[in-house]
Scaffold this motif. Structure first.
Motif, PDB file in Angstrom:
ATOM      1  N   GLY A   1      65.487  33.172  38.332  1.00 11.50           N
ATOM      2  CA  GLY A   1      64.462  34.193  38.168  1.00 11.50           C
ATOM      3  C   GLY A   1      65.043  35.552  37.813  1.00 11.50           C
ATOM      4  N   ARG A   2      66.144  35.913  38.447  1.00  7.52           N
ATOM      5  CA  ARG A   2      66.765  37.207  38.127  1.00  7.52           C
ATOM      6  C   ARG A   2      67.244  37.243  36.684  1.00  7.52           C
ATOM      7  N   TRP A   3      67.909  36.186  36.236  1.00  9.95           N
ATOM      8  CA  TRP A   3      68.379  36.147  34.854  1.00  9.95           C
ATOM      9  C   TRP A   3      67.208  36.193  33.872  1.00  9.95           C
ATOM     10  N   PHE A   4      66.135  35.498  34.203  1.00 12.66           N
ATOM     11  CA  PHE A   4      64.956  35.534  33.339  1.00 12.66           C
ATOM     12  C   PHE A   4      64.353  36.937  33.311  1.00 12.66           C
TER      13      PHE A   4
ATOM     14  N   VAL B   1      59.786  40.493  38.124  1.00 14.51           N
ATOM     15  CA  VAL B   1      60.424  39.187  38.339  1.00 14.51           C
ATOM     16  C   VAL B   1      61.769  39.361  39.040  1.00 14.51           C
ATOM     17  N   VAL B   2      62.572  40.331  38.598  1.00 19.11           N
ATOM     18  CA  VAL B   2      63.881  40.568  39.221  1.00 19.11           C
ATOM     19  C   VAL B   2      63.709  40.954  40.691  1.00 19.11           C
ATOM     20  N   HIS B   3      62.761  41.840  40.962  1.00 16.20           N
ATOM     21  CA  HIS B   3      62.544  42.295  42.344  1.00 16.20           C
ATOM     22  C   HIS B   3      62.116  41.147  43.243  1.00 16.20           C
ATOM     23  N   VAL B   4      61.139  40.368  42.816  1.00 19.09           N
ATOM     24  CA  VAL B   4      60.617  39.294  43.659  1.00 19.09           C
ATOM     25  C   VAL B   4      61.647  38.182  43.813  1.00 19.09           C
ATOM     26  N   ALA B   5      62.358  37.853  42.739  1.00 18.34           N
ATOM     27  CA  ALA B   5      63.378  36.798  42.827  1.00 18.34           C
ATOM     28  C   ALA B   5      64.490  37.192  43.792  1.00 18.34           C
ATOM     29  N   SER B   6      64.909  38.445  43.741  1.00 16.23           N
ATOM     30  CA  SER B   6      65.947  38.907  44.669  1.00 16.23           C
ATOM     31  C   SER B   6      65.447  38.849  46.107  1.00 16.23           C
ATOM     32  N   ALA B   7      64.188  39.231  46.309  1.00 12.53           N
ATOM     33  CA  ALA B   7      63.617  39.182  47.659  1.00 12.53           C
ATOM     34  C   ALA B   7      63.527  37.746  48.160  1.00 12.53           C
ATOM     35  N   GLU B   8      63.234  36.805  47.266  1.00 11.89           N
ATOM     36  CA  GLU B   8      63.138  35.402  47.682  1.00 11.89           C
ATOM     37  C   GLU B   8      64.501  34.860  48.097  1.00 11.89           C
ATOM     38  N   GLU B   9      65.552  35.228  47.373  1.00 11.82           N
ATOM     39  CA  GLU B   9      66.885  34.778  47.771  1.00 11.82           C
ATOM     40  C   GLU B   9      67.264  35.365  49.131  1.00 11.82           C
ATOM     41  N   GLN B  10      66.966  36.638  49.326  1.00 13.78           N
ATOM     42  CA  GLN B  10      67.277  37.269  50.611  1.00 13.78           C
ATOM     43  C   GLN B  10      66.498  36.609  51.738  1.00 13.78           C
TER      44      GLN B  10
ATOM     45  N   ALA C   1      51.469  36.365  67.229  1.00 10.54           N
ATOM     46  CA  ALA C   1      52.381  35.217  67.305  1.00 10.54           C
ATOM     47  C   ALA C   1      52.328  34.628  68.702  1.00 10.54           C
ATOM     48  N   GLU C   2      52.884  33.424  68.831  1.00 12.16           N
ATOM     49  CA  GLU C   2      52.999  32.756  70.122  1.00 12.16           C
ATOM     50  C   GLU C   2      54.462  32.676  70.516  1.00 12.16           C
ATOM     51  N   PRO C   3      54.767  32.660  71.815  1.00 12.43           N
ATOM     52  CA  PRO C   3      56.177  32.681  72.257  1.00 12.43           C
ATOM     53  C   PRO C   3      57.010  31.537  71.700  1.00 12.43           C
ATOM     54  N   GLY C   4      56.458  30.324  71.647  1.00 10.16           N
ATOM     55  CA  GLY C   4      57.236  29.174  71.202  1.00 10.16           C
ATOM     56  C   GLY C   4      57.246  28.952  69.715  1.00 10.16           C
ATOM     57  N   GLU C   5      56.630  29.838  68.952  1.00 14.11           N
ATOM     58  CA  GLU C   5      56.563  29.691  67.500  1.00 14.11           C
ATOM     59  C   GLU C   5      57.937  29.928  66.871  1.00 14.11           C
ATOM     60  N   PRO C   6      58.334  29.110  65.875  1.00 17.37           N
ATOM     61  CA  PRO C   6      59.614  29.370  65.194  1.00 17.37           C
ATOM     62  C   PRO C   6      59.620  30.758  64.563  1.00 17.37           C
ATOM     63  N   LEU C   7      60.715  31.468  64.707  1.00 16.73           N
ATOM     64  CA  LEU C   7      60.807  32.823  64.163  1.00 16.73           C
ATOM     65  C   LEU C   7      60.672  32.818  62.644  1.00 16.73           C
ATOM     66  N   THR C   8      61.182  31.766  62.005  1.00 17.11           N
ATOM     67  CA  THR C   8      61.082  31.691  60.548  1.00 17.11           C
ATOM     68  C   THR C   8      59.643  31.572  60.075  1.00 17.11           C
ATOM     69  N   ALA C   9      58.747  31.024  60.907  1.00 19.00           N
ATOM     70  CA  ALA C   9      57.331  30.942  60.539  1.00 19.00           C
ATOM     71  C   ALA C   9      56.650  32.298  60.657  1.00 19.00           C
ATOM     72  N   LEU C  10      57.180  33.170  61.528  1.00 21.36           N
ATOM     73  CA  LEU C  10      56.597  34.492  61.706  1.00 21.36           C
ATOM     74  C   LEU C  10      57.030  35.464  60.612  1.00 21.36           C
ATOM     75  N   LEU C  11      58.245  35.325  60.117  1.00 21.79           N
ATOM     76  CA  LEU C  11      58.799  36.316  59.188  1.00 21.79           C
ATOM     77  C   LEU C  11      57.908  36.598  57.983  1.00 21.79           C
ATOM     78  N   PRO C  12      57.337  35.571  57.291  1.00 23.10           N
ATOM     79  CA  PRO C  12      56.510  35.895  56.124  1.00 23.10           C
ATOM     80  C   PRO C  12      55.284  36.735  56.448  1.00 23.10           C
ATOM     81  N   ARG C  13      54.863  36.772  57.725  1.00 22.47           N
ATOM     82  CA  ARG C  13      53.659  37.516  58.091  1.00 22.47           C
ATOM     83  C   ARG C  13      53.962  38.947  58.498  1.00 22.47           C
ATOM     84  N   LEU C  14      55.237  39.300  58.646  1.00 26.34           N
ATOM     85  CA  LEU C  14      55.585  40.620  59.161  1.00 26.34           C
ATOM     86  C   LEU C  14      55.439  41.732  58.137  1.00 26.34           C
ATOM     87  N   GLY C  15      55.139  41.400  56.892  1.00 29.59           N
ATOM     88  CA  GLY C  15      55.041  42.434  55.874  1.00 29.59           C
ATOM     89  C   GLY C  15      53.686  43.099  55.818  1.00 29.59           C
TER      90      GLY C  15
END
Length: 393
Positions: A193-196, A225-234, A324-338
């Protein structure tokens, strides 16, 4: 991309508009009514071109919405949470709260969008054919032909194998199935995506230098495209670093709260100055959530207004606060923190507020992961030497 105007729900998915969607509508109407339509069918009054251009712009927006709704519907059928859809300047965005669990689910969610665009193109093409054999107004035929062509073009463009385009998702699913490594697949897709994006920026600059039109538009799309692709890799690398962690592993327990009826002046003097936090949930007398205030939000209240401004008037409303719930995976919460409240989430356990997750909490977890610390079920933390310790307070 945060919505400015909420339109409602389509098939259970929340839909909204960002203010920048007016940009694509105005560009289409101006370009079509002043140059393209008069060049194709000269001799009609200006109002006829403008009316046709407005109809094309609105139907194109509906086509984009159908494209994104198809992504959302298939995502939900594959167990992926969908936060909503927002139409904006460069098209549409379906916001997914979680990630696909298998390469097959990733592929299904990706390909349905271009297939929907091709279906829209076919419908508009059929409408143009019926207008032709019915000997109806020529501008109506041009309207449907334009929409047929632009939808097919949208499908072809989206299948380019580069994130964040749908073709980038297809590439990610293919590499994931081939190598069995989702991180590697996401990184390959993001780098493509970045190269494109850089290619689009270069072509846009060349077109500007040579005096061709739309060069600035190509540059704008390339930068996006460059901005979003870089954010996706991060985000992919961050998800790997936080794999295995739960929300209650990183949250700050028992956050300080305040009442929404308290005025800003008293709160700053009695609470904010003596506490080391920058975000405070607002609860009423029965413990119901009234909102959340941050120091950044309070900074926007003029000193002369603080005595008569209640906290709830400047708080992030409850409907926009990430929960969020205490037992929820942290990776599931991250996309909602924005979303609202400066990237913070409130943690509830059986209806009771038990913690808050802040950007600094997540940063600390990433730093610990970089030190070789791993999280196991039950929040037992083990370092490289095998000595265990607990992270909860």
């Amino acid at each position: 991309m945060t919505e400015t105007v909420r339109l409602g729900r389509i098939l259970g998915v929340r839909v909204g508009l960002h203010w920048s969607v007016l940009g694509i509508v105005l560009l289409l109407v101006l370009g079509l009514s002043t140059t393209q339509l008069p060049d194709v069918l000269p001799g009609y009054p200006a109002w006829a071109y403008v009316l046709t251009a407005v109809a094309i712009a609105l139907l194109f927006a509906i086509s984009l919405l159908a494209h994104e709704v198809s992504h959302a519907v298939v995502a939900r059928r594959n167990g992926i949470e969908v936060d909503g859809i927002t139409l904006w300047l460069l098209g549409g965005v379906a916001r997914l709260r979680s990630e696909p669990r298998t390469p097959g689910a990733d592929l299904r969610v990706a390909v349905i969008g271009p297939l929907t665009s091709i279906g829209c193109g076919a419908l508009f093409g059929l409408a143009a054919f019926l207008v032709s054999i019915g000997d109806l107004h020529p501008l109506l035929r041009v309207l449907f032909l334009y929409l047929a062509g632009v939808n097919v073009l949208l499908a072809v463009f989206n299948m380019i194998p580069a994130a964040p385009l749908d073709g980038g998702r297809v590439l990610r699913a293919a590499v994931w199935a081939w190598r069995g490594d989702r991180l590697m697949a996401a990184v390959w897709s993001a780098r493509a995506g970045r190269w494109f994006g850089f290619l689009l920026i270069t072509l846009g600059l060349v077109r500007l230098l040579l005096g061709y039109g739309l060069g600035l538009w190509w540059i704008l799309i390339g930068l996006f495209v460059v901005h979003v692709a870089s954010a996706e890799e991060q985000r992919a690398r961050l998800g790997t670093a936080l794999s295995g962690m739960r929300v209650d592993d990183v949250m700050t327990p028992e956050p300080d709260t305040a009442h929404g009826d308290r005025n800003v002046s008293d709160f700053l003097r009695d609470v904010a100055l003596v506490r080391r936090h920058s975000a405070f949930p607002l609860l009423d007398d029965s413990g119901r959530l009234q909102g959340m205030v941050t120091l950044n939000r309070l900074r926007g209240v003029a000193p002369g207004e603080r005595e008569r401004t209640p906290l709830r008037a400047v708080a992030c409303p409850p409907a926009e606060i990430v929960l969020a719930e205490p037992g929820e995976p942290l990776t599931a919460l991250l996309p909602r923190l924005g979303s609202c409240a400066d990237g913070r989430a409130l943690v509830y356990d059986r209806g009771t507020l038990v913690g808050i997750v802040t950007p600094s909490d997540v940063s600390r977890a990433v730093a610990l992961s970089g030190l070789g610390v791993t999280w196991h079920e039950g929040a037992d933390v083990t370092n490289e030497t095998g000595n265990g310790y607990r992270t909860r307070h």
